[in-house]
Motif scaffolding. Structure first.
Motif, PDB file in Angstrom:
ATOM      1  N   THR A  84     -31.836  17.537   3.797  1.00 32.56           N
ATOM      2  CA  THR A  84     -31.703  17.607   5.244  1.00 32.56           C
ATOM      3  C   THR A  84     -30.261  17.968   5.584  1.00 32.56           C
ATOM      4  O   THR A  84     -29.333  17.375   5.041  1.00 32.56           O
ATOM      5  N   VAL A  85     -30.064  18.926   6.486  1.00 36.66           N
ATOM      6  CA  VAL A  85     -28.732  19.360   6.888  1.00 36.66           C
ATOM      7  C   VAL A  85     -28.581  19.166   8.388  1.00 36.66           C
ATOM      8  O   VAL A  85     -29.435  19.581   9.176  1.00 36.66           O
ATOM      9  N   LEU A  86     -27.491  18.528   8.780  1.00 33.65           N
ATOM     10  CA  LEU A  86     -27.171  18.305  10.188  1.00 33.65           C
ATOM     11  C   LEU A  86     -25.836  18.969  10.509  1.00 33.65           C
ATOM     12  O   LEU A  86     -24.908  18.927   9.700  1.00 33.65           O
ATOM     13  N   VAL A  87     -25.738  19.559  11.681  1.00 33.12           N
ATOM     14  CA  VAL A  87     -24.465  20.057  12.205  1.00 33.12           C
ATOM     15  C   VAL A  87     -24.210  19.324  13.520  1.00 33.12           C
ATOM     16  O   VAL A  87     -24.986  19.461  14.466  1.00 33.12           O
ATOM     17  N   ASN A  88     -23.182  18.496  13.516  1.00 35.09           N
ATOM     18  CA  ASN A  88     -22.880  17.648  14.678  1.00 35.09           C
ATOM     19  C   ASN A  88     -24.088  16.808  15.091  1.00 35.09           C
ATOM     20  O   ASN A  88     -24.377  16.624  16.270  1.00 35.09           O
TER      21      ASN A  88
ATOM     22  N   VAL B   2     -32.128  25.276   6.611  1.00 35.70           N
ATOM     23  CA  VAL B   2     -31.366  26.072   5.643  1.00 35.70           C
ATOM     24  C   VAL B   2     -32.209  26.469   4.447  1.00 35.70           C
ATOM     25  O   VAL B   2     -31.680  26.889   3.423  1.00 35.70           O
ATOM     26  N   ASN B   3     -33.516  26.368   4.562  1.00 36.39           N
ATOM     27  CA  ASN B   3     -34.407  26.713   3.452  1.00 36.39           C
ATOM     28  C   ASN B   3     -34.326  28.209   3.188  1.00 36.39           C
ATOM     29  O   ASN B   3     -34.900  29.022   3.913  1.00 36.39           O
ATOM     30  N   GLY B   4     -33.576  28.591   2.150  1.00 35.92           N
ATOM     31  CA  GLY B   4     -33.401  29.994   1.818  1.00 35.92           C
ATOM     32  C   GLY B   4     -32.681  30.791   2.882  1.00 35.92           C
ATOM     33  O   GLY B   4     -32.810  32.010   2.941  1.00 35.92           O
ATOM     34  N   ALA B   5     -31.886  30.110   3.704  1.00 34.78           N
ATOM     35  CA  ALA B   5     -31.245  30.781   4.838  1.00 34.78           C
ATOM     36  C   ALA B   5     -29.749  30.528   4.841  1.00 34.78           C
ATOM     37  O   ALA B   5     -29.233  29.614   4.186  1.00 34.78           O
ATOM     38  N   THR B   6     -29.032  31.351   5.612  1.00 32.78           N
ATOM     39  CA  THR B   6     -27.604  31.181   5.852  1.00 32.78           C
ATOM     40  C   THR B   6     -27.398  30.867   7.318  1.00 32.78           C
ATOM     41  O   THR B   6     -27.871  31.604   8.191  1.00 32.78           O
ATOM     42  N   VAL B   7     -26.713  29.756   7.586  1.00 28.17           N
ATOM     43  CA  VAL B   7     -26.507  29.291   8.956  1.00 28.17           C
ATOM     44  C   VAL B   7     -25.008  29.190   9.213  1.00 28.17           C
ATOM     45  O   VAL B   7     -24.273  28.568   8.434  1.00 28.17           O
TER      46      VAL B   7
ATOM     47  N   VAL C 246     -25.172  27.834   3.223  1.00 31.16           N
ATOM     48  CA  VAL C 246     -26.128  28.651   2.492  1.00 31.16           C
ATOM     49  C   VAL C 246     -27.113  27.721   1.794  1.00 31.16           C
ATOM     50  O   VAL C 246     -26.719  26.885   0.974  1.00 31.16           O
ATOM     51  N   GLY C 247     -28.394  27.870   2.115  1.00 31.39           N
ATOM     52  CA  GLY C 247     -29.422  27.035   1.508  1.00 31.39           C
ATOM     53  C   GLY C 247     -30.179  27.771   0.432  1.00 31.39           C
ATOM     54  O   GLY C 247     -30.523  28.953   0.591  1.00 31.39           O
ATOM     55  N   GLY C 248     -30.449  27.091  -0.671  1.00 31.25           N
ATOM     56  CA  GLY C 248     -31.251  27.671  -1.726  1.00 31.25           C
ATOM     57  C   GLY C 248     -32.728  27.551  -1.413  1.00 31.25           C
ATOM     58  O   GLY C 248     -33.128  26.966  -0.405  1.00 31.25           O
ATOM     59  N   ALA C 249     -33.551  28.119  -2.292  1.00 33.69           N
ATOM     60  CA  ALA C 249     -34.991  28.045  -2.107  1.00 33.69           C
ATOM     61  C   ALA C 249     -35.450  26.596  -2.101  1.00 33.69           C
ATOM     62  O   ALA C 249     -35.064  25.806  -2.961  1.00 33.69           O
ATOM     63  N   GLY C 250     -36.258  26.239  -1.106  1.00 34.62           N
ATOM     64  CA  GLY C 250     -36.724  24.868  -0.996  1.00 34.62           C
ATOM     65  C   GLY C 250     -35.664  23.905  -0.527  1.00 34.62           C
ATOM     66  O   GLY C 250     -35.897  22.705  -0.498  1.00 34.62           O
ATOM     67  N   ALA C 251     -34.495  24.422  -0.176  1.00 38.25           N
ATOM     68  CA  ALA C 251     -33.370  23.600   0.290  1.00 38.25           C
ATOM     69  C   ALA C 251     -32.990  22.524  -0.715  1.00 38.25           C
ATOM     70  O   ALA C 251     -32.498  21.466  -0.359  1.00 38.25           O
ATOM     71  N   GLN C 252     -33.180  22.805  -2.011  1.00 38.33           N
ATOM     72  CA  GLN C 252     -32.783  21.859  -3.049  1.00 38.33           C
ATOM     73  C   GLN C 252     -31.292  21.946  -3.353  1.00 38.33           C
ATOM     74  O   GLN C 252     -30.742  21.054  -3.992  1.00 38.33           O
ATOM     75  N   ALA C 253     -30.655  22.997  -2.923  1.00 36.71           N
ATOM     76  CA  ALA C 253     -29.215  23.171  -3.108  1.00 36.71           C
ATOM     77  C   ALA C 253     -28.635  23.735  -1.821  1.00 36.71           C
ATOM     78  O   ALA C 253     -29.217  24.633  -1.213  1.00 36.71           O
TER      79      ALA C 253
END
Length: 290
Positions: free
Chosen positions: A58-62, A68-73, A81-88
């Motif tokens: 889980t990723v929180l900003v403020n 971030v599942n496979g996405a760049t925010v 930068v989130g890896g596949a499945g947001a495991q990294a």
């Protein structure tokens, strides 16, 4: 706990803090990192949390959740930068060029732990002006354990003096507890995590109980810990017997997805040498690869 705080003159000030919880089970006597918070120069706070038994972080900003599942925010001070499945999850800070990498590590039951890596790509943002559990960054092992002041240091506290380091005889546990953000010696304001302290953060660390001889003397425990000696060997045996896992077996590249022309090394995506096929990572750093 404070993992890293930088306080160089005329440089970004970066904070990396971590929260710990019992691992791998909710009643375990061993703790692991369950959340990481990052902030640069008083800007946005990025938090990465293990979500129970799920491998998706889980990723929180403020305080607000982002996908971030496979996405760049993007956020105010860099990108996530989130890896596949947001495991990294990789947090890239623009001004300092510091990169914080957080990987999910499997646990048992409803508790998972995180592995945290910090890359200092520009030494001038941390050299002789860093503090926290990651140590004082000056290239010398003799001056790694810089003790905290009541609040975070600033550039006005430079240079760091010899008397500010842990004295001879200080144990790793004592140094670690000194950097607890709600401790007696170190309040680490601002605490960058959003919300109230989780339950148990005010508990006093207790000496570990001896593991049962049936485990401590087992072939599996000895095989896991034979690379250590002295107190490190004892700690390894204890952790193995409590968690059931050999911590040295953890793969920092688990969950890290790299482009086709790169390979994961130590949790980082690195360019492939020309002699390596794009589908293989075996020859990276292999002294026998020719």
């Amino acid at each position: 706990y404070t993992l890293l705080h930088t306080f160089c003159s005329n440089k970004p000030h970066t904070i990396v803090q971590a929260q710990f919880g019992p691992w791998p089970a909710a009643n375990s006597a061993v703790t692991g990192v369950t959340a990481v918070a990052v902030q640069e120069s008083g800007g946005d706070v990025v938090e990465v949390l293990s979500a129970g038994g799920s491998s998706a972080l889980t990723v929180l900003v403020n305080g607000a959740a982002v996908n971030v599942n496979g996405a760049t925010v993007a956020f105010g001070q860099g990108v996530i930068v989130g890896g596949a499945g947001a495991q990294a999850v990789t947090i890239k800070l623009a001004a300092s060029q510091i990169v914080v990498r957080v990987n999910w590590q499997a646990g048992v039951g409803a508790v998972s732990a995180l592995s945290v890596f910090v890359d200092i790509n520009d030494g001038s943002v941390a050299c002789k002006c860093s503090e926290g559990l990651f140590g004082f960054y000056d290239g010398s092992q003799a001056t790694e354990w810089l003790l905290p002041k009541a609040l975070y240091r600033t550039s006005a506290d430079l240079p760091v003096l010899a008397g500010e380091f842990a004295p001879v005889g200080t144990t790793a546990a004592q140094f670690g507890e000194a950097w607890r953000t709600v401790g007696v010696a170190h309040t680490a304001l601002p605490r960058v995590f959003d919300g109230a302290l989780p339950a148990g953060c005010n508990r006093t660390a207790q000496p570990p109980s001896p593991p049962p001889p049936t485990c401590a003397q087992s072939a599996a425990a000895l095989a896991c810990c034979r690379r250590f000696a002295g107190r490190l060997f004892e700690q390894c045996i204890h952790d193995f017997c409590v968690t059931g896992e050999c911590m040295g077996d953890f793969d920092p590249c688990r969950g890290v997805v790299c482009p086709d022309d790169q390979v994961c090394v130590g949790g980082k995506c690195m360019p492939l040498p020309p002699k390596c096929p794009a589908t293989s990572s075996y020859c990276w750093g292999d002294p026998h690869s020719g």
